[in-house]
Design an enzyme around this catalytic site. Sequence first.
Site, PDB file in Angstrom:
ATOM      1  N   ASP A 119       0.875  -1.174   0.000  1.00 14.45           N
ATOM      2  CA  ASP A 119       0.000   0.000   0.000  1.00 14.45           C
ATOM      3  C   ASP A 119       0.905   1.215   0.000  1.00 14.45           C
ATOM      4  O   ASP A 119       1.473   1.579   1.026  1.00 14.45           O
ATOM      5  CB  ASP A 119      -0.899  -0.022   1.246  1.00 14.45           C
ATOM      6  CG  ASP A 119      -1.688   1.275   1.409  1.00 14.45           C
ATOM      7  OD1 ASP A 119      -1.720   2.075   0.458  1.00 14.45           O
ATOM      8  OD2 ASP A 119      -2.274   1.476   2.497  1.00 14.45           O
ATOM      9  N   LYS A 124       2.934  11.699  -3.303  1.00 11.75           N
ATOM     10  CA  LYS A 124       2.028  10.882  -4.115  1.00 11.75           C
ATOM     11  C   LYS A 124       0.994  11.767  -4.820  1.00 11.75           C
ATOM     12  O   LYS A 124       0.535  11.444  -5.918  1.00 11.75           O
ATOM     13  CB  LYS A 124       1.335   9.853  -3.216  1.00 11.75           C
ATOM     14  CG  LYS A 124       0.310   8.972  -3.908  1.00 11.75           C
ATOM     15  CD  LYS A 124      -0.260   7.985  -2.906  1.00 11.75           C
ATOM     16  CE  LYS A 124      -1.388   7.166  -3.490  1.00 11.75           C
ATOM     17  NZ  LYS A 124      -1.950   6.224  -2.508  1.00 11.75           N
ATOM     18  N   GLU A 180      -7.123   0.905  -4.647  1.00 10.14           N
ATOM     19  CA  GLU A 180      -7.086   0.755  -3.187  1.00 10.14           C
ATOM     20  C   GLU A 180      -8.397   0.228  -2.599  1.00 10.14           C
ATOM     21  O   GLU A 180      -8.375  -0.705  -1.778  1.00 10.14           O
ATOM     22  CB  GLU A 180      -6.694   2.100  -2.550  1.00 10.14           C
ATOM     23  CG  GLU A 180      -5.222   2.430  -2.779  1.00 10.14           C
ATOM     24  CD  GLU A 180      -4.884   3.885  -2.549  1.00 10.14           C
ATOM     25  OE1 GLU A 180      -5.793   4.648  -2.137  1.00 10.14           O
ATOM     26  OE2 GLU A 180      -3.721   4.270  -2.767  1.00 10.14           O
ATOM     27  N   ASP A 213     -13.090   4.987   1.230  1.00 17.75           N
ATOM     28  CA  ASP A 213     -11.650   5.042   1.493  1.00 17.75           C
ATOM     29  C   ASP A 213     -11.169   6.489   1.500  1.00 17.75           C
ATOM     30  O   ASP A 213     -10.996   7.113   0.453  1.00 17.75           O
ATOM     31  CB  ASP A 213     -10.914   4.235   0.417  1.00 17.75           C
ATOM     32  CG  ASP A 213      -9.403   4.200   0.627  1.00 17.75           C
ATOM     33  OD1 ASP A 213      -8.923   4.810   1.597  1.00 17.75           O
ATOM     34  OD2 ASP A 213      -8.714   3.557  -0.182  1.00 17.75           O
TER      35      ASP A 213
END
Length: 650
Positions: free
Chosen positions: A28, A93, A198, A221
Amino acid sequence: MLRTSLPRQISLASRIFQRKFHSVIGIDLGTTNSAVAIVEGGEAKILENEEGGRTTPSIVSFSKRGQDEEVLVGLAAKRQAAINPENTFFATKRLIGRKYEDDEVQRDLKNVPYKIFPHSNGDAWLSTTYGKQMSPPQISALILKKMKEVAESNLSKDKLPIKHAVVTVPAYFNDAQRSATKKSGKLVGLDVLRVVNEPTAAALAYGIDKKQSDGIVAVFDLGGGTFDISILDIEDGVFEVRATNGNTHLGGEDFDILLLNYILDTFKKENGGLDLSNDRFAVQRIREAAEKAKIELSHVKETEINIPFIVKDKHISIKLTEDELDQMSLHLINKTIDPVKRCIRDAELKIKDIDEVILVGGMTRMPKLRKVVEELFNKKPNTAVNPDEAVALGAAIQGAVLSGQIKDVILLDVTPLSLGIETYGGIFSPLIPRNSAVPVKKEQIFSTAVDGQTGVEIRVYQGERSLVKDNKLIGNFKLSNIPLGPKGTPQIAVNFQIDADGIINVTATDKTPYPKDSEFYNKPNTVSIQVSGETGLSEEEVKRILEESEKNKLLDEKLRKYYEHASRAEILCTDTDNALAQFGELMEQIERESISAKKDAIRVKINDIRENKILHDPVVLNEEVNAMQNECLQAIRKVAAKQQEQQKNV
């Protein structure tokens, strides 16, 4: 340009890789924290780092001492951030696959202590104070390397290096961001077998690791930098994503920035206008205190932010309650509501059809957020899966599926927007509808629109509107060397293939059955393109496209019909041009002028429809086209009759 002909679907089947690898780890790669997991003995488990942590901060720092450079990753980098803020890189990211000019990057410029600058290709890059330049994928590569080392230290008894991984990305990462993530793995010797969304990975952890029953599952999420919502149908080991939505620039970082600015403003008011926002060292200390306070308020009703000697002899001491944080961040929480509603609608479901809601990502520990989710779905969310670990566990499970350790599991993900090409007259012809399961491969046959056309330009678009001008151009290329021939004769196969990572390849092939004595018989003529990473869609563009598509649905259908009539008229005008070029000199002048006048008047109307948005009655337009054709045909027949009469008299 192409026109549609002989539609044919080649395949709508997903494929499952069965490979025998030594160890496939699941990573992850998070905005704030990263985690690594593996499946052993049929069970997925998180691997601890050297400090005993089950997650590792996604932070990389650099320092230069003479000729030596020190690079720290994870907790060690986080610990020294306060004294080295300009060379400590976090939340990078959010920059992956983005251009420097993107709105999201411009917002981040004001909120991070390190330098972001435009690379020569326009991408957002990073720089240290001593001039070292890096791309965001290079920072991600160092974090992946750290995760690889964590895995190898835990699996040291095998004495074999880790070479294969499944890495997760936000569901709404575009093609550029997915490609960049895979590139990060290559930089550290990791073969990234699959890039998995994800929320889909979290559903795998929920559906397999927790041995839950089948049903419709919503995965909510909200992590450090991104928000995703996915609806999955889990049945007999098949995990089918029905729809997905989200925002790749909404997460815990935004809550931290909000709280950071609140502390700065409060200090400024209490200290006679003293502004600390340009003091990078002070801002870094406040940022860390803000994150700590946010986490504490997920467990207690009140906390105190204390930062001694923030500047000279001044201190920060602020009490903050859970209610105050809820109130100041409600606008961020509310940004998750619309994507959820759109996702449920796209899945063709209603709220009551959702059997379970899974919370993933550290921000879902926030009590106010959980309350909003409960009210939105009319049911308490499932908290059985650790929100910090579920994604890595799911990635490891997918790795075990790919290596053959886990069988009878099929993962069907989806593409978020329709993909297709431009056909004659500016019409968008979708080949792969949005929310199609991927990997997917589809082919459709097109042909030429005018006589003697020896090349076709393939323009690839992504969107939901009927006309290409309203959609996003994501790539174009040309198929040349088509033999001269009448329009509609060549058979041009356009093939779209989206792989399991969501990366798009488009191929055009001339499949015309030429005779054996032709120089083109069995001669391959194919061109292809992988959609450029520069042209992916941001979440704001996706949202805008979907909203505009819904809002303009009836108008688009109406416009498409007008454009189709205009295209037919233009093709027949081109035929008339060819007829006048061939027979015009043999016609009577009054006939030739009359046909030309009709043709020119029709072209004015075609231009009105396409450029000036003047929608001429298609019935009248067709009557005018038919009148032009009939008059031209009668004139050609007269020419033919004259020629026959002349031959008789010879």
